[in-house]
Design a protein around this motif. Structure first.
Motif, PDB file in Angstrom:
ATOM      1  N   ALA A  28       0.835  -1.198   0.000  1.00  0.00           N
ATOM      2  CA  ALA A  28       0.000   0.000   0.000  1.00  0.00           C
ATOM      3  C   ALA A  28       0.868   1.246   0.000  1.00  0.00           C
ATOM      4  N   ARG A  29       0.496   2.156  -0.886  1.00  0.00           N
ATOM      5  CA  ARG A  29       1.207   3.432  -0.990  1.00  0.00           C
ATOM      6  C   ARG A  29       0.393   4.487  -0.256  1.00  0.00           C
ATOM      7  N   THR A  30       0.919   4.965   0.867  1.00  0.00           N
ATOM      8  CA  THR A  30       0.185   5.931   1.676  1.00  0.00           C
ATOM      9  C   THR A  30       0.899   7.269   1.778  1.00  0.00           C
ATOM     10  N   ARG A  31       1.948   7.435   0.989  1.00  0.00           N
ATOM     11  CA  ARG A  31       2.673   8.689   1.017  1.00  0.00           C
ATOM     12  C   ARG A  31       3.359   8.871  -0.326  1.00  0.00           C
ATOM     13  N   PHE A  32       3.778  10.093  -0.586  1.00  0.00           N
ATOM     14  CA  PHE A  32       4.656  10.374  -1.716  1.00  0.00           C
ATOM     15  C   PHE A  32       6.014  10.750  -1.135  1.00  0.00           C
ATOM     16  N   SER A  33       6.993   9.936  -1.388  1.00  0.00           N
ATOM     17  CA  SER A  33       8.310  10.208  -0.811  1.00  0.00           C
ATOM     18  C   SER A  33       9.297  10.687  -1.852  1.00  0.00           C
ATOM     19  N   GLY A  34       8.799  10.954  -3.046  1.00  0.00           N
ATOM     20  CA  GLY A  34       9.688  11.453  -4.085  1.00  0.00           C
ATOM     21  C   GLY A  34      10.124  10.397  -5.074  1.00  0.00           C
ATOM     22  N   SER A  35       9.795   9.149  -4.775  1.00  0.00           N
ATOM     23  CA  SER A  35      10.134   8.068  -5.692  1.00  0.00           C
ATOM     24  C   SER A  35       8.933   7.746  -6.567  1.00  0.00           C
ATOM     25  N   SER A  36       9.171   6.911  -7.539  1.00  0.00           N
ATOM     26  CA  SER A  36       8.093   6.474  -8.420  1.00  0.00           C
ATOM     27  C   SER A  36       7.274   5.380  -7.761  1.00  0.00           C
ATOM     28  N   TYR A  37       6.069   5.162  -8.253  1.00  0.00           N
ATOM     29  CA  TYR A  37       5.259   4.051  -7.775  1.00  0.00           C
ATOM     30  C   TYR A  37       5.958   2.715  -8.050  1.00  0.00           C
ATOM     31  N   ARG A  38       6.968   2.741  -8.908  1.00  0.00           N
ATOM     32  CA  ARG A  38       7.716   1.519  -9.219  1.00  0.00           C
ATOM     33  C   ARG A  38       8.713   1.163  -8.129  1.00  0.00           C
ATOM     34  N   SER A  39       8.968   2.094  -7.228  1.00  0.00           N
ATOM     35  CA  SER A  39       9.995   1.884  -6.205  1.00  0.00           C
ATOM     36  C   SER A  39       9.395   1.307  -4.939  1.00  0.00           C
ATOM     37  N   THR A  40      10.079   0.337  -4.360  1.00  0.00           N
ATOM     38  CA  THR A  40       9.619  -0.234  -3.092  1.00  0.00           C
ATOM     39  C   THR A  40       9.638   0.809  -1.977  1.00  0.00           C
ATOM     40  N   LEU A  41      10.455   1.831  -2.139  1.00  0.00           N
ATOM     41  CA  LEU A  41      10.579   2.869  -1.110  1.00  0.00           C
ATOM     42  C   LEU A  41       9.296   3.675  -0.942  1.00  0.00           C
ATOM     43  N   GLU A  42       8.421   3.611  -1.935  1.00  0.00           N
ATOM     44  CA  GLU A  42       7.216   4.421  -1.927  1.00  0.00           C
ATOM     45  C   GLU A  42       6.086   3.784  -1.116  1.00  0.00           C
ATOM     46  N   TYR A  43       6.303   2.585  -0.640  1.00  0.00           N
ATOM     47  CA  TYR A  43       5.230   1.814  -0.009  1.00  0.00           C
ATOM     48  C   TYR A  43       5.467   1.652   1.483  1.00  0.00           C
ATOM     49  N   THR A  44       4.372   1.829   2.212  1.00  0.00           N
ATOM     50  CA  THR A  44       4.461   1.807   3.662  1.00  0.00           C
ATOM     51  C   THR A  44       4.150   0.436   4.254  1.00  0.00           C
ATOM     52  N   TYR A  45       3.157  -0.226   3.665  1.00  0.00           N
ATOM     53  CA  TYR A  45       2.695  -1.494   4.224  1.00  0.00           C
ATOM     54  C   TYR A  45       2.806  -2.583   3.161  1.00  0.00           C
ATOM     55  N   TRP A  46       3.188  -3.762   3.624  1.00  0.00           N
ATOM     56  CA  TRP A  46       3.388  -4.907   2.738  1.00  0.00           C
ATOM     57  C   TRP A  46       2.637  -6.132   3.237  1.00  0.00           C
ATOM     58  N   GLY A  47       2.124  -6.888   2.285  1.00  0.00           N
ATOM     59  CA  GLY A  47       1.544  -8.180   2.615  1.00  0.00           C
ATOM     60  C   GLY A  47       2.647  -9.205   2.802  1.00  0.00           C
ATOM     61  N   GLN A  48       2.267 -10.411   3.173  1.00  0.00           N
ATOM     62  CA  GLN A  48       3.250 -11.425   3.522  1.00  0.00           C
ATOM     63  C   GLN A  48       3.796 -12.162   2.313  1.00  0.00           C
ATOM     64  N   GLY A  49       3.200 -11.998   1.166  1.00  0.00           N
ATOM     65  CA  GLY A  49       3.679 -12.668  -0.035  1.00  0.00           C
ATOM     66  C   GLY A  49       2.961 -13.981  -0.282  1.00  0.00           C
ATOM     67  N   THR A  50       2.791 -14.290  -1.550  1.00  0.00           N
ATOM     68  CA  THR A  50       2.185 -15.555  -1.949  1.00  0.00           C
ATOM     69  C   THR A  50       2.993 -16.108  -3.120  1.00  0.00           C
ATOM     70  N   LEU A  51       3.320 -17.382  -3.054  1.00  0.00           N
ATOM     71  CA  LEU A  51       4.222 -17.990  -4.032  1.00  0.00           C
ATOM     72  C   LEU A  51       3.461 -18.434  -5.279  1.00  0.00           C
ATOM     73  N   VAL A  52       3.978 -18.006  -6.416  1.00  0.00           N
ATOM     74  CA  VAL A  52       3.467 -18.441  -7.717  1.00  0.00           C
ATOM     75  C   VAL A  52       4.564 -19.235  -8.402  1.00  0.00           C
ATOM     76  N   THR A  53       4.260 -20.474  -8.755  1.00  0.00           N
ATOM     77  CA  THR A  53       5.209 -21.327  -9.446  1.00  0.00           C
ATOM     78  C   THR A  53       4.596 -21.757 -10.766  1.00  0.00           C
ATOM     79  N   VAL A  54       5.293 -21.447 -11.852  1.00  0.00           N
ATOM     80  CA  VAL A  54       4.810 -21.786 -13.182  1.00  0.00           C
ATOM     81  C   VAL A  54       5.742 -22.837 -13.771  1.00  0.00           C
ATOM     82  N   SER A  55       5.196 -23.991 -14.072  1.00  0.00           N
ATOM     83  CA  SER A  55       6.003 -25.073 -14.623  1.00  0.00           C
ATOM     84  C   SER A  55       5.910 -25.064 -16.136  1.00  0.00           C
TER      85      SER A  55
END
Length: 125
Positions: free
Chosen positions: A97-124
């Motif tokens: 979730a992006r809850t601030r503008f810190s000067g970076s692009s939306y592409r940067s991880t630095l722009e995000y305040t909160y993160w989910g735990q991750g879900t694994l995708v495996t493509v065979s």
């Protein structure tokens, strides 16, 4: 604030998966939600972004035409529909979730305040 990402799994190439990110505790000042992924031994990379105020979406070239990010406002959930999956899409996928503008692009991880735990995708192949 809590983000719960789920929906990953094992799928064959050309298959589909839909990832969900259920958010709780976010305020109306949230600017948007992004999906990132991290493959083994690689850095976390931006995949797609949904702008809350406008509905405008962005994604990396390698997933354009295959992945679609969307939002269900009533369910406080953001989705990543992934079609025509390729082995190179294999990664742990994170929503953020992006809850601030810190000067970076939306592409940067630095722009995000909160993160989910991750879900694994495996493509065979």
């Amino acid at each position: 604030v809590q983000l719960q990402a789920f929906g990953g799994g094992l799928v064959q190439a050309e298959g589909s998966l839909r990832l969900s990110c259920a958010a709780s505790g976010l305020t109306s000042s949230t600017y948007g939600m992004g999906w990132f992924r991290q493959a083994p031994g690689k850095e976390r990379e931006f995949v797609a972004y949904f702008t809350y105020s406008s509905g405008i979406t962005y994604s990396i070239d390698s997933v354009k035409g295959r992945f679609t990010i969307s939002r269900d406002n009533a369910k406080n959930t953001v989705y990543l529909q992934m079609n025509s999956l390729k082995p190179e899409d294999t990664a742990v996928y994170y929503c953020a979730a992006r809850t601030r503008f810190s000067g970076s692009s939306y592409r940067s991880t630095l722009e995000y305040t909160y993160w989910g735990q991750g879900t694994l995708v495996t493509v065979s192949s």
